[in-house]
Design a protein around this motif. Sequence first.
Motif, mmCIF file in Angstrom:
data_model
loop_
_atom_site.group_PDB
_atom_site.id
_atom_site.type_symbol
_atom_site.label_atom_id
_atom_site.label_comp_id
_atom_site.label_asym_id
_atom_site.label_seq_id
_atom_site.Cartn_x
_atom_site.Cartn_y
_atom_site.Cartn_z
ATOM 1 N N ALA A 157 -17.349 -5.044 -2.891
ATOM 2 C CA ALA A 157 -16.259 -4.846 -1.925
ATOM 3 C C ALA A 157 -15.511 -3.552 -2.234
ATOM 4 O O ALA A 157 -15.172 -2.787 -1.324
ATOM 5 N N ARG A 173 -16.783 -0.982 -3.671
ATOM 6 C CA ARG A 173 -17.682 0.105 -3.286
ATOM 7 C C ARG A 173 -17.595 0.368 -1.787
ATOM 8 O O ARG A 173 -17.498 1.512 -1.343
ATOM 9 N N GLU A 174 -17.587 -0.698 -1.011
ATOM 10 C CA GLU A 174 -17.628 -0.545 0.441
ATOM 11 C C GLU A 174 -16.296 -0.055 1.009
ATOM 12 O O GLU A 174 -16.281 0.730 1.957
ATOM 13 N N ASN A 175 -15.191 -0.560 0.497
ATOM 14 C CA ASN A 175 -13.889 -0.173 1.037
ATOM 15 C C ASN A 175 -12.791 -0.652 0.094
ATOM 16 O O ASN A 175 -12.410 -1.825 0.104
ATOM 17 N N PHE A 187 -6.016 -4.781 9.062
ATOM 18 C CA PHE A 187 -5.789 -3.359 9.279
ATOM 19 C C PHE A 187 -5.941 -3.031 10.757
ATOM 20 O O PHE A 187 -6.836 -3.549 11.427
ATOM 21 N N GLN A 237 -11.514 -2.431 8.837
ATOM 22 C CA GLN A 237 -12.132 -1.943 7.605
ATOM 23 C C GLN A 237 -13.188 -2.920 7.109
ATOM 24 O O GLN A 237 -13.039 -3.498 6.047
ATOM 25 N N LEU A 296 -22.307 -5.243 4.056
ATOM 26 C CA LEU A 296 -22.454 -6.669 3.752
ATOM 27 C C LEU A 296 -22.552 -7.487 5.036
ATOM 28 O O LEU A 296 -22.158 -7.021 6.101
ATOM 29 N N PHE A 304 0.811 -1.222 0.000
ATOM 30 C CA PHE A 304 0.000 0.000 0.000
ATOM 31 C C PHE A 304 0.840 1.266 0.000
ATOM 32 O O PHE A 304 0.368 2.335 -0.355
ATOM 33 N N ARG A 334 -11.307 -12.554 7.211
ATOM 34 C CA ARG A 334 -11.196 -12.169 5.795
ATOM 35 C C ARG A 334 -9.802 -12.453 5.261
ATOM 36 O O ARG A 334 -9.635 -12.979 4.167
ATOM 37 N N VAL A 364 -15.524 -12.428 0.184
ATOM 38 C CA VAL A 364 -14.704 -11.604 -0.721
ATOM 39 C C VAL A 364 -13.258 -12.099 -0.686
ATOM 40 O O VAL A 364 -12.604 -12.220 -1.720
ATOM 41 N N ASP A 368 -9.514 -0.108 -0.157
ATOM 42 C CA ASP A 368 -8.242 -0.608 0.370
ATOM 43 C C ASP A 368 -8.388 -2.020 0.918
ATOM 44 O O ASP A 368 -7.537 -2.880 0.685
ATOM 45 N N ALA A 369 -9.481 -2.229 1.664
ATOM 46 C CA ALA A 369 -9.695 -3.558 2.223
ATOM 47 C C ALA A 369 -9.838 -4.576 1.091
ATOM 48 O O ALA A 369 -9.315 -5.685 1.174
ATOM 49 N N ALA A 370 -10.523 -4.174 0.019
ATOM 50 C CA ALA A 370 -10.700 -5.082 -1.114
ATOM 51 C C ALA A 370 -9.349 -5.440 -1.732
ATOM 52 O O ALA A 370 -9.072 -6.601 -2.027
ATOM 53 N N PHE A 379 -16.544 -4.377 5.301
ATOM 54 C CA PHE A 379 -17.485 -3.924 4.286
ATOM 55 C C PHE A 379 -18.819 -3.802 5.015
ATOM 56 O O PHE A 379 -19.569 -4.769 5.133
ATOM 57 N N ALA A 380 -19.107 -2.600 5.513
ATOM 58 C CA ALA A 380 -20.170 -2.436 6.511
ATOM 59 C C ALA A 380 -21.542 -2.843 5.996
ATOM 60 O O ALA A 380 -22.365 -3.348 6.744
#
Lengths: 248, 332
Positions: free
Chosen positions: B188, B190-192, A82, A86, A91, A50, A147, A99, B194-196, A88-89
């Motif tokens: 994913a 769409r939601e975030n 992280f 983080q 979902l 990143f 995840r 994912v 960086d996390a994706a 995916f709120a």
Amino acid sequence: MLAVESVSKRFGGLMAVDNASLALEPGGIVGLIGPNGAGKTTLFSMISGFVAPSDGRILFEGTDITGEEPHRRAERGIGRTFQIVQPFAGLTVCENIAVGAYLRHARRADAIAKAREVARRVGLAAELDRPAGGLTVAGRKRLELARALATEPKLLLLDEVLAGLNPSEIRDIIPVIRGIRDEGVTILMIEHVMQAVMNLCERVYVLAQGRMIAEGRPAAVCADPRVIEAYLGHGAAARLAAEGAAHG
Amino acid sequence: MTARDLIPIAVLAVLAALLPLVVTSSPVMNFLVFTLIVALGAQGWNILGGFGGQFSFGHAAFFGTGAYVTAILQMRYGVNAWAGLLLAAAAGAAVAWAIGFLSFRSGLRGSYFALVTLAFAEVFRILANATPVTGGAAGLLIKLEVHPANLQFADRAVFYWLVLAFVTGVLLLTRWIQRSRFGAQLVAVRENEDAAKALGVDSLKVKLRAIALSGAVTALSGCLYAQYFLYIDAHIAYGSWISVELLLAPIIGGVGTVFGPVVGALTLHGLGELAKQFAGRIPGIDLIVFGSVLVLAVAFARGGILGLLERLRDRGRGLVARGAKEVSHAGR
């Protein structure tokens, strides 16, 4: 398996990470500790792609991955969590984990099955259909872990997964982390909870002001005067030793 | 996809297909065809905006490209209208991919992405208004030659069925997206984002796929518009009116849902028509209705009409469950 070679990161005039090196052998849990602002998370971000290093290179299983995108590194088998969770709120927990699972399972049924299996391992099986936004702090930390695990990593970077948890929650999650190691995943963890570091890590690196100042077994590192001074300030080690002698 | 995923789409398609057997008045058929064309374009917007979270304010760029490509190919080069339909969709996808490549590569998101898409649509509008191949400000007429090969049918109902077939096809496509790896990765992102990425999602690739699909579907709707009304100019094809229509319908109906765009388009245009019937002398009354519905939706129905219905259903179930509990308590 992972070799960080003389990596530096400059943010304007600030040297966030200064010529830091680190080497991991496959298997085992290695800790990365250091006072606040030492550059631990920046180092993690460089390993996971990143943040691009200003200098130095990063090798994973012998390949130079310094310039690779984060998703390519995930494909190679580097998973990360992280520090600031983080999710995916929008979902559900299951969809969140799926994912990650889709990385190695193209079919929906397979990805969902994998997600369920991972959820069971980290203790989220009861929450599968809940929206991720509604989880407790401890639940969110588990979700981060789940995840990342669902991508089936070879190397897992854990950025303060225990921070913000109460002692009983920490006690619950330590065996989970140990279980992941026992399945052959190499773990590099940033952690402030020293009890956990002592408990889990075979080896620790200490980063202070961007520099790697010590490396070794946790007990030895904690007794290292340089490490004590990094945490408690200049002269602290000598004072502690003097006090120890007086009490002894 | 399971039967449960497909049955609602099939039911809706069959019911809608039976409509022309009941309704024969041509203003009503006109209304239905136009609304379905808007719904189709809105479905295109929903793939990128609803599932991908990339709000475009310039889907006119794709709508207009579809309309112009089919009209120009047919009128200037004699290309068959059906082939023109496919080429229009391909052109829409290509234009969308290019716009996406430029904006996503530079990391544009949120309002910056919205503004850039708006700018692209405006550039296209000005160019189409100025170049000879598009007929300039005079616009382009498609010759009236009623023949199935020209996508012109003696009976309006046939065109209605054609548009309905496309809408149904895109409903199925959207359902597939919802159930696929691509869809999961898109949501994913769409939601975030960086996390994706940390989970191995190639966010640039996913967004480019989404915008290309979105552009193709919206170009199809532009193409059908041109074929039905047989006239386009720069303001119709690339005007901001259509960009707004295409994003309003999913937002009102339920953004990021399979049926949202269709529900939204029907609601908006239905209410707009009703308002025109009752207050036809006030010009622009339908636009006032659009605005009011949007305000209501944003204030009281986040997630649109479908989101609202779902919440009501959940509340209803809660009441039923509580009622049952009280009954059983009373029984004791």
